[in-house]
Design an enzyme around this catalytic site. Structure first.
Site, PDB file in Angstrom:
ATOM      1  N   ASN A  76       0.804  -1.229   0.000  1.00 57.58           N
ATOM      2  CA  ASN A  76       0.000   0.000   0.000  1.00 57.58           C
ATOM      3  C   ASN A  76       0.838   1.281   0.000  1.00 57.58           C
ATOM      4  OD1 ASN A  76       0.941   0.280   2.633  1.00 57.58           O
ATOM      5  ND2 ASN A  76      -1.062   0.113   3.609  1.00 57.58           N
ATOM      6  N   LYS A  77       2.171   1.144  -0.078  1.00 57.40           N
ATOM      7  CA  LYS A  77       3.028   2.321  -0.014  1.00 57.40           C
ATOM      8  C   LYS A  77       3.181   2.978  -1.392  1.00 57.40           C
ATOM      9  CE  LYS A  77       3.918   2.107   4.389  1.00 57.40           C
ATOM     10  NZ  LYS A  77       3.142   0.949   4.819  1.00 57.40           N
TER      11      LYS A  77
END
Length: 371
Positions: free
Chosen positions: A184-185
């Site tokens: 999710n980065k």
């Protein structure tokens, strides 16, 4: 009528060239740590001003190893924020030290630097500031404070890769700097992380902590001289990271554009408390308004999902978790973190979104929140 297609709060952007490079690694027969990891570390080092960088299998591992390299252990205290993913505090416990929490600044939602000195004791060994949602902690004030009190700093920059401070990329200066490359980065290796090392730390020692404390000698001999873990990144993951790096600037600029659109079109009558508007330093890892006081967040999330909008929560105040209550933390200790943690929601924001997606989120918010 069929349900609307779900717009998730995040989704990685991985191009066909990157997918092909992963296939190339798989066909090569060398799929664990190898030449791709070395190339990825070199590319990261270039972004970080030539500083030594070592890749890991998670951002959590980089934090733990940084504390060990800084000499933090039993009897020491480490100051951090209660508004972060629980890994930030867990690693302090992992090395045998004691987490000391300091409330947040309600504007930036980062640790309140003005409160830190009041929490310092003779046992304080290090600070772990967190760049929540990609908004950097004030590095000038942070390092002035650390220098005054002779403290090590482990920057939890898990969410701020691609962000900057005073025109310098996060990671290009400072003490230890920890990045996460979770799915999710802003930049992903699927799972992974990296640690930027200060000049007084031997990269070889970092590597030994990364891989069971193992070292090999030219004559074929070997030894284990520190208690290391199994934290190495694979070449498969590094190939994904190298592909992501080609797009880092455009990813960051697109996130900033999407955040600007949120600010421009969200209806003030919804009474959402919006995040600080920083389009110079922040990489806009997440867009997180606070719900009006008294809103049932669970009902809100369910209603938004019915509208086809995925919503996350990042993060509840960690001292309210059972583990940390067992350590003596109680409700009411950190009122700003508790208020933000109880009302925060993470709206969709990722590079593949278009302007119409932001408009769709805004429309759904109006339907759900407006009387």
């Amino acid at each position: 009528m069929s349900a609307p297609l779900l717009l998730p709060f995040t989704r990685p952007s991985i191009d066909e060239e990157t997918i092909a490079s992963v296939a190339e690694v798989l066909r090569s027969g060398w799929i664990t740590s190898g030449p791709k990891v070395l190339a990825f570390e070199a590319a990261l080092s270039e972004i970080c001003g030539g500083r030594p960088v070592r890749a890991f299998n998670s951002g959590t591992a980089t934090l733990e190893v940084a504390l060990r390299l800084a000499g933090v252990g039993a009897g020491d205290e480490v100051i951090t924020t209660p508004l972060t993913w629980v890994a930030t505090a867990n690693v302090i416990l992992e090395v045998g030290a004691t987490p000391v929490l300091v409330d947040i600044d309600p504007i930036t939602r980062n640790i309140d630097l003005a409160r830190i000195e009041g929490a310092i004791t003779p046992r304080t060994k290090a600070l772990i500031p967190v760049d929540l949602a990609g908004l950097p902690v004030d590095r000038d004030r942070l390092y002035a404070l650390a220098k005054r009190h002779h403290l090590r700093v482990v920057e939890d920059a898990a969410q701020s890769f691609g962000a900057s401070w005073n025109g310098q990329a996060i990671g290009s200066s400072g003490d230890f700097v920890s990045f996460s490359f979770h799915a999710n980065k802003n930049l992903t290796t699927c799972e992974g992380g990296a640690l930027v090392l200060p000049a007084d730390v031997d990269p070889g020692l970092c590597e030994r902590y990364r891989l069971q404390g193992f070292r090999r000698f030219a004559d074929g001999g070997m030894d284990v001289d520190v208690l290391g873990g199994k934290f190495n990144l694979t070449d498969v993951a590094a190939a994904v990271g190298l592909g992501q790096l080609r797009h880092l600037h455009e990813f960051t600029e697109r996130r900033r554009a999407l955040a600007r659109r949120y600010f421009a079109i969200l209806d003030p009558a919804l009474n959402l408390e919006l995040p600080a508007q920083d389009f110079t330093n922040c990489n806009w890892h997440m867009f997180q308004p606070l719900l009006p006081a008294g809103t049932d967040r669970g009902a809100f999330i369910a209603a938004m999902r019915d509208q086809g909008i995925g919503v996350g929560v990042h993060y509840p105040a960690l001292h309210l978790f059972t583990l940390y209550r067992g350590l003596g933390f109680t409700a009411g200790q950190f009122p700003h973190a508790e208020s933000v943690g109880a009302r925060t929601v993470t709206l969709p924001l990722f590079p593949a979104m278009n302007d119409a997606d932001v408009d769709r989120v805004a429309t759904a918010l109006t339907r759900v929140l407006k009387p």
